[in-house]
Design a protein around this motif. Structure first.
Motif, short mmCIF file in Angstrom:
data_model
loop_
_atom_site.label_atom_id
_atom_site.label_comp_id
_atom_site.label_asym_id
_atom_site.label_seq_id
_atom_site.Cartn_x
_atom_site.Cartn_y
_atom_site.Cartn_z
N TYR A 188 7.71 -5.15 3.25
CA TYR A 188 7.49 -4.61 2.23
C TYR A 188 8.97 -4.24 1.49
O TYR A 188 9.82 -4.22 2.02
CB TYR A 188 6.44 -3.97 1.55
CG TYR A 188 4.99 -3.35 1.85
CD1 TYR A 188 4.41 -3.83 0.54
CD2 TYR A 188 4.53 -3.40 2.77
CE1 TYR A 188 2.85 -4.11 0.26
CE2 TYR A 188 3.15 -3.70 2.71
CZ TYR A 188 2.67 -4.42 1.66
OH TYR A 188 1.53 -3.93 1.84
N ARG A 216 4.86 -6.88 -1.84
CA ARG A 216 5.09 -7.59 0.12
C ARG A 216 6.52 -8.47 -0.35
O ARG A 216 6.31 -9.40 -1.36
CB ARG A 216 3.47 -8.69 0.15
CG ARG A 216 2.76 -7.78 0.64
CD ARG A 216 2.68 -7.43 2.61
NE ARG A 216 3.12 -8.36 3.21
CZ ARG A 216 1.60 -9.26 4.03
NH1 ARG A 216 0.72 -8.58 4.07
NH2 ARG A 216 2.37 -9.57 4.95
N GLU A 270 -4.01 -5.72 4.02
CA GLU A 270 -2.49 -6.97 4.19
C GLU A 270 -2.56 -7.31 5.32
O GLU A 270 -1.67 -8.64 5.65
CB GLU A 270 -1.40 -5.82 3.97
CG GLU A 270 -1.14 -5.41 3.45
CD GLU A 270 -1.60 -3.92 2.98
OE1 GLU A 270 -2.80 -3.69 3.70
OE2 GLU A 270 -1.82 -2.82 1.76
#
Ligand SMILES: Cc1cc2nc3c(=O)[nH]c(=O)nc-3n(C[C@H](O)[C@H](O)[C@H](O)COP(=O)(O)OP(=O)(O)OC[C@H]3O[C@@H](n4cnc5c(N)ncnc54)[C@H](O)[C@@H]3O)c2cc1C
Ligand code: FES
Length: 510
Positions: free
Chosen positions: A249, A297, A405
């Motif tokens: 991230y 992200r 994710e």
């Protein structure tokens, strides 16, 4: 110093004079332990090993202390970022208790080192408050109960938080957290390591390592470092196969000027997702209110300026004493699939290689735990947290379901099917970059401020995703697993650790 009417980004810590520049390695050498990476993980490991009498060499691709550690906000906390109750659900009560214990022990260890080595780094014990955000999760009670089960019996619920300079609704108070000036700390660690006989080489990139037979590390300049043990402390371990478990991230931070002592000295973070994290740092004549958040992200958004603006607006609404933004910067954090870092032996087949990765937003304490645990493993000492952080731990179905994710890492492969950002290089303005598509070739083209074009293959050398331009940092960021590259293609963040490829003549565009 960044003022709100200027465009650069400067991290609060980079403003200090504690950058640790050393010479690069220009011969092959031998040592007991070669540590790749000179951030808090590498330096803590080096400190503890040199103290125990080992010969240690630390190499870094840039300057020592110039990685993500120079971009942190340096909260020291034993309140797990992913929440104690979730870690308990994923790993059970005993492992959650050990994880909490390890973060508390890491803060104690930093305090001990600061005292023993006489490091002047503004270390302070403070309370930490997890407060409810308007649109955040209502999970304070669940967290309170889990914190008590994990041994943090001093954690308490406050119905209405009223601190100097900041009010909010319900919150949990975590006593005995910590904060410090991270580069002053690293600088003190580096001095102690050198005093103990350790050596540093900056601008020395590792391009290969082996742990079989006699371990060694090869540098980009072709020199070999032969060692009994190798430690991968590169933030995201090179050549690790765990990229699916380590989504990367970008996170953003601003430093705003506030009058001296107008805001309580404490750590604050909220229940929003992504969450905000706040604290103050003393300066001569005023304090800097450091506020972070706005995570996304890596490589999947390109709107850094808007995110800084959101942070400033959020800050002004809650801290009316905030006067102006002095600093703004962004950096990279790695989440893990189950809320805990990966620390320990790299693999059974390479028993002399160790890794410290997966900071989960708690890299100050995870990096310190990494140093404590890896040095114990190398020194063949028992460590109660070895199993908790074991890198080979299994990805269970319940954890996979909890972490969307992992799926989001594979989605960006469709970028191969898309056209370019622009039809021709003529459309690229100075200071900007864009992807150009020519048949099956994807080109990452950047025009520098003098109008010169820099072109590289846009294919990430890690696993072949197409990189995206990050206009704030002027970098190429990979949307799949977070590798990042300079506009000249050089690698900045792993898992890729080789440059973006040069174009051959047939692929080039003018
Ligand atoms: C904005 C922001 C706020 C944060 N806030 C907090 C916080 O409040 N509390 C907290 O606990 N954590 C926080 N974190 C996370 C924390 O800063 C990091 O997890 C931590 O600094 C990582 O330290 P490290 O030593 O593992 O990595 P780094 O500091 O990145 O060090 C790794 C080093 O390895 C070098 N390297 C990489 N590849 C190679 C190679 N091939 N050869 C040689 N050298 C190589 C790099 O140059 C780098 O210097 C924050 C992070 C960011 C970005
Ligand atoms: S980081 Fe994995 S493909 Fe780019």
């Amino acid at each position: 110093m960044w003022k709100s009417d200027e465009g650069e980004t400067v991290s609060y810590w980079e403003n200090s004079e504690d950058g640790l520049q050393n010479s690069s390695l220009n011969e092959s050498i031998q040592t007991d332990v070669c540590i790749i990476g000179g951030g808090i993980s590498g330096l803590t490991t080096a400190y503890l090993l040199t103290k125990a009498g080992k010969r240690v060499v630390v190499i870094d691709d840039g300057v020592i202390g110039g990685g993500e550690t120079a971009r942190t906000t340096a909260h020291l906390s034993n309140a797990l970022d992913d929440r104690i109750y979730r870690v308990e659900k994923w790993h059970g009560e005993e492992k959650a208790r050990l994880a909490v214990e390890s973060h508390g022990a890491a803060i104690d260890e930093i305090e001990r080192i600061v005292r023993e080595e006489g490091i002047d780094c503004d270390f302070l014990r403070v309370d930490g408050f997890l407060f409810e955000a308007e649109d955040g999760e209502d999970d304070l009670d669940e967290e309170l109960e889990a914190a008590h089960r994990a041994g943090l019996t001093g954690v308490e619920r406050i119905e209405s938080l009223a601190l100097k300079g900041f009010d909010s609704g319900a919150a949990l108070r975590f006593p005995r957290q910590g904060q410090f000036h991270v580069l002053k700390y690293l600088s003190g660690l580096a001095r102690a390591i050198e005093k103990n006989g350790g050596e540093f080489f900056s601008n020395t990139r590792a391009v290969e390592w082996t742990g079989e037979g006699s371990p060694s590390v090869k540098t980009a300049a072709g020199y070999m470092i032969r060692a009994k043990s190798v430690v991968l402390a590169t933030n995201y371990a090179m050549m690790s196969k765990m990229f699916a478990q380590l989504p990367a991230y970008r996170t953003y931070a601003i430093g705003a000027r506030v009058p001296k002592d107008s805001v309580e000295k404490c750590l604050l973070w909220d229940t929003a997702d992504p969450y905000h994290y706040i604290r103050t740092q003393p300066e001569d004549g005023f304090d800097v209110l450091i506020v972070g958040g706005e995570d996304h992200r890596t490589g999947q958004e390109n709107d850094g300026d808007r995110r800084f603006e959101n942070l400033w607006q959020w800050t002004r609404e809650r801290f009316p004493v905030a006067e102006e933004v002095l600093y703004r910067w962004s950096g990279q954090v790695l989440e893990t699939h189950d809320g805990l870092a990966f620390i320990g032996k790299f693999s059974d087949s390479e028993p002399n290689v160790y890794l410290i990765t997966g900071d989960s937003g708690m890299g100050m304490t995870h990096g310190t735990i990494g140093g404590m645990l890896v040095s114990d493993l190398i020194l063949e000492r028992e460590n109660p947290w070895a199993e908790v952080y074991e890198p080979s731990r299994i990805l269970t179905q319940s954890i996979i379901e909890a972490v969307p994710e992992i799926i989001s890492s594979t989605v960006p492969y469709v970028d191969w099917l898309k056209g370019g950002d622009v039809a021709s290089v003529d459309e690229i303005k100075p200071g900007m970059g864009a992807i150009i598509s020519r048949g099956t070739t994807k080109i990452a083209a950047y025009r520098d401020e003098d109008g010169k074009l820099l072109k590289r293959s846009a294919v990430c050398p890690h696993l072949g995703c197409i990189v995206q331009f990050n206009s704030l940092e002027k970098t190429w960021d990979c949307p799949c697993h977070g590798s990042r590259f300079g506009t000249d293609g050089h690698p900045i963040n792993t898992p890729a650790f080789v440059p973006l490829e040069k174009l051959d003549e047939a692929e080039d565009v003018s």
